[in-house]
Scaffold this motif. Structure first.
Motif, short mmCIF file in Angstrom:
data_model
loop_
_atom_site.label_atom_id
_atom_site.label_comp_id
_atom_site.label_asym_id
_atom_site.label_seq_id
_atom_site.Cartn_x
_atom_site.Cartn_y
_atom_site.Cartn_z
N GLY A 41 22.98 -34.30 14.20
CA GLY A 41 23.92 -34.50 13.10
C GLY A 41 24.71 -35.77 13.20
O GLY A 41 25.32 -36.20 12.22
N SER A 42 24.75 -36.37 14.37
CA SER A 42 25.49 -37.62 14.56
C SER A 42 24.78 -38.47 15.60
O SER A 42 25.38 -39.00 16.52
N ALA A 43 23.48 -38.60 15.42
CA ALA A 43 22.65 -39.32 16.40
C ALA A 43 23.14 -40.75 16.57
O ALA A 43 23.58 -41.40 15.64
N THR A 44 23.05 -41.23 17.80
CA THR A 44 23.61 -42.53 18.12
C THR A 44 22.54 -43.62 18.17
O THR A 44 21.38 -43.37 18.47
N CYS A 45 22.99 -44.84 17.86
CA CYS A 45 22.14 -46.03 18.02
C CYS A 45 22.42 -46.76 19.33
O CYS A 45 21.80 -47.79 19.61
N ILE A 46 23.34 -46.22 20.13
CA ILE A 46 23.70 -46.88 21.38
C ILE A 46 22.50 -46.94 22.32
O ILE A 46 21.80 -45.94 22.53
N ASN A 47 22.26 -48.13 22.85
CA ASN A 47 21.18 -48.37 23.83
C ASN A 47 19.78 -48.09 23.28
O ASN A 47 18.85 -47.86 24.06
N VAL A 92 19.78 -37.29 18.66
CA VAL A 92 20.85 -36.74 19.48
C VAL A 92 22.05 -37.68 19.52
O VAL A 92 21.86 -38.91 19.54
N PRO A 93 23.28 -37.13 19.50
CA PRO A 93 23.59 -35.71 19.28
C PRO A 93 23.19 -35.27 17.87
O PRO A 93 23.31 -36.07 16.93
#
Length: 371
Positions: A87-93, A84-85
């Motif tokens: 198609g553009s999953a985040t590595c934040i946190n 998530v999101p």
């Protein structure tokens, strides 16, 4: 001064000859087979690689790129086992337990993991001849899913290319972290990176959408000095619309760009001089060229007979003339794909085994030749 007499006759004859040649060339335009008409001499390797259970329960998230080193080990750039999101999953946190860079040996055994805390939105990835890693971050948001995209130093992550040692030490940074621009020292969502044999660095810049309608290739010396850039948003020769991946390879060391929204592979020399635009490879998301001049492209094709009207897979051809050799249909069920593309990253070893990074169905695949 106007041509008269014999001069005028000669000029008319020359123009007529040129017109005739152009007409003949148009009439003889190459016809390429459809993907479904091509052979598939490859087999998917089941259960490869082995992802440890202590990493997200042994399940992948979005996998964006894959690359090989000189020892035949496989390096993977992925989005920290996140989906998530879509198609553009985040590595934040995501923390130290979800590192975005993994190294596997040819058997699929995990050897190393690194890169935690360095990226918000992983995208471009390659290795140079010395085994160093080059990775891009296309994040352009200060907040993602209500989470701050700032790193430990308080700077918004993204808009940069990092050079890392195989141990994960940052050796060089290109671009200004967290800042979008079109100058010689800034990027506007850099999608891919390629390293020439002499160490020159080529960055595909302009993931869609971006703030400045950027669509270009930026060239640097091996020490990070800006040399030149070429391209702008458009559909003409040398123009781009979302240059999604870039690779330098083959016997001629040409530059190959997956010009995704223009639905073509563009070929240039290392000075940016246009050579060819190939639409027979479909809408490309990734491109790789082997030493033997075999080109591998992760692509999709419109197909009314296919599920969701789209055929996805890997197209294999000749990197010198654009001819097509084979097609590997995507094994994924499109009904299970929320968003994202198949084979967003691709690589092949000297034996012809193919490695595909899959954003849409959260997987890393290996194919081997069966004949």
């Amino acid at each position: 001064m106007h041509p008269t007499g014999r001069t005028a006759f000669t000029l008319i004859a020359v123009l007529a000859t040129i017109a005739g040649v152009s007409g003949a060339a148009g009439a003889q335009e190459t016809q390429y087979p459809k993907p479904t008409e091509l052979p598939n001499p490859y087999r998917l390797v089941a259960g490869w690689p082995t992802l440890p259970k202590n990493m997200n329960g042994g399940h992948w998230g979005e996998v964006i790129r894959v690359s090989l080193d000189s020892k035949g080990n496989i390096w993977v750039f992925h989005r920290c086992f996140n989906v998530v999101p879509p198609g553009s999953a985040t590595c934040i946190n995501r923390g130290d337990a979800n590192p975005p860079i993994l190294e596997f040996d040819p058997s699929g055994k995990l050897l190393k993991s690194l890169g935690a805390g360095l990226f918000a939105y992983p995208h471009g990835f390659t290795l140079d001849r010395d085994g160093n890693l080059w990775a891009s971050d296309v994040n352009d948001q200060e907040t993602v899913l209500g989470m701050s995209a700032k790193n430990a130093e308080g700077v918004v992550m993204g808009q940069e290319v990092l050079k890392l040692s195989p141990e994960g030490k940052v050796l060089m940074t290109l671009g200004k972290e967290g800042m979008a621009g079109t100058g010689s020292d800034m990027f506007d969502r850099p999608t891919g990176v390629a390293i020439a044999p002499n160490g020159d660095i080529f960055v595909a810049d302009g993931h869609f959408p971006n703030k400045h309608d950027t669509a270009r290739v930026v060239k640097f010396s091996k020490d990070g000095r800006f040399i030149k850039s070429w391209g702008r948003k458009g559909a003409g020769p040398g123009e781009f619309d979302e240059p999604h991946d870039i690779f330098i390879g083959g016997s001629q060391n040409r530059v190959y760009v997956a010009d995704r929204r223009n639905r073509r592979i563009q070929v240039a020399d290392q000075e940016g001089n246009f050579i060819a635009a190939w639409k027979q490879f479909g809408q490309p998301s990734s491109v790789f060229v082997g030493k033997d001049d075999t080109i591998y492209v992760g692509a999709s094709f419109p197909d009314p007979a296919a599920k969701k009207g789209e055929l996805r897979g890997i197209v294999i051809g000749n990197a010198k003339d654009g001819s097509l050799k084979a097609f590997i249909p995507d094994p994924s069920d499109l009904d299970q794909v929320i968003t994202g593309t198949s084979a967003s990253g691709i690589a092949a070893d000297d034996k012809g085994s193919i490695f595909a990074a899959d954003v849409g169905t959260h997987n890393l695949r290996k194919y081997v030749k069966v004949n």
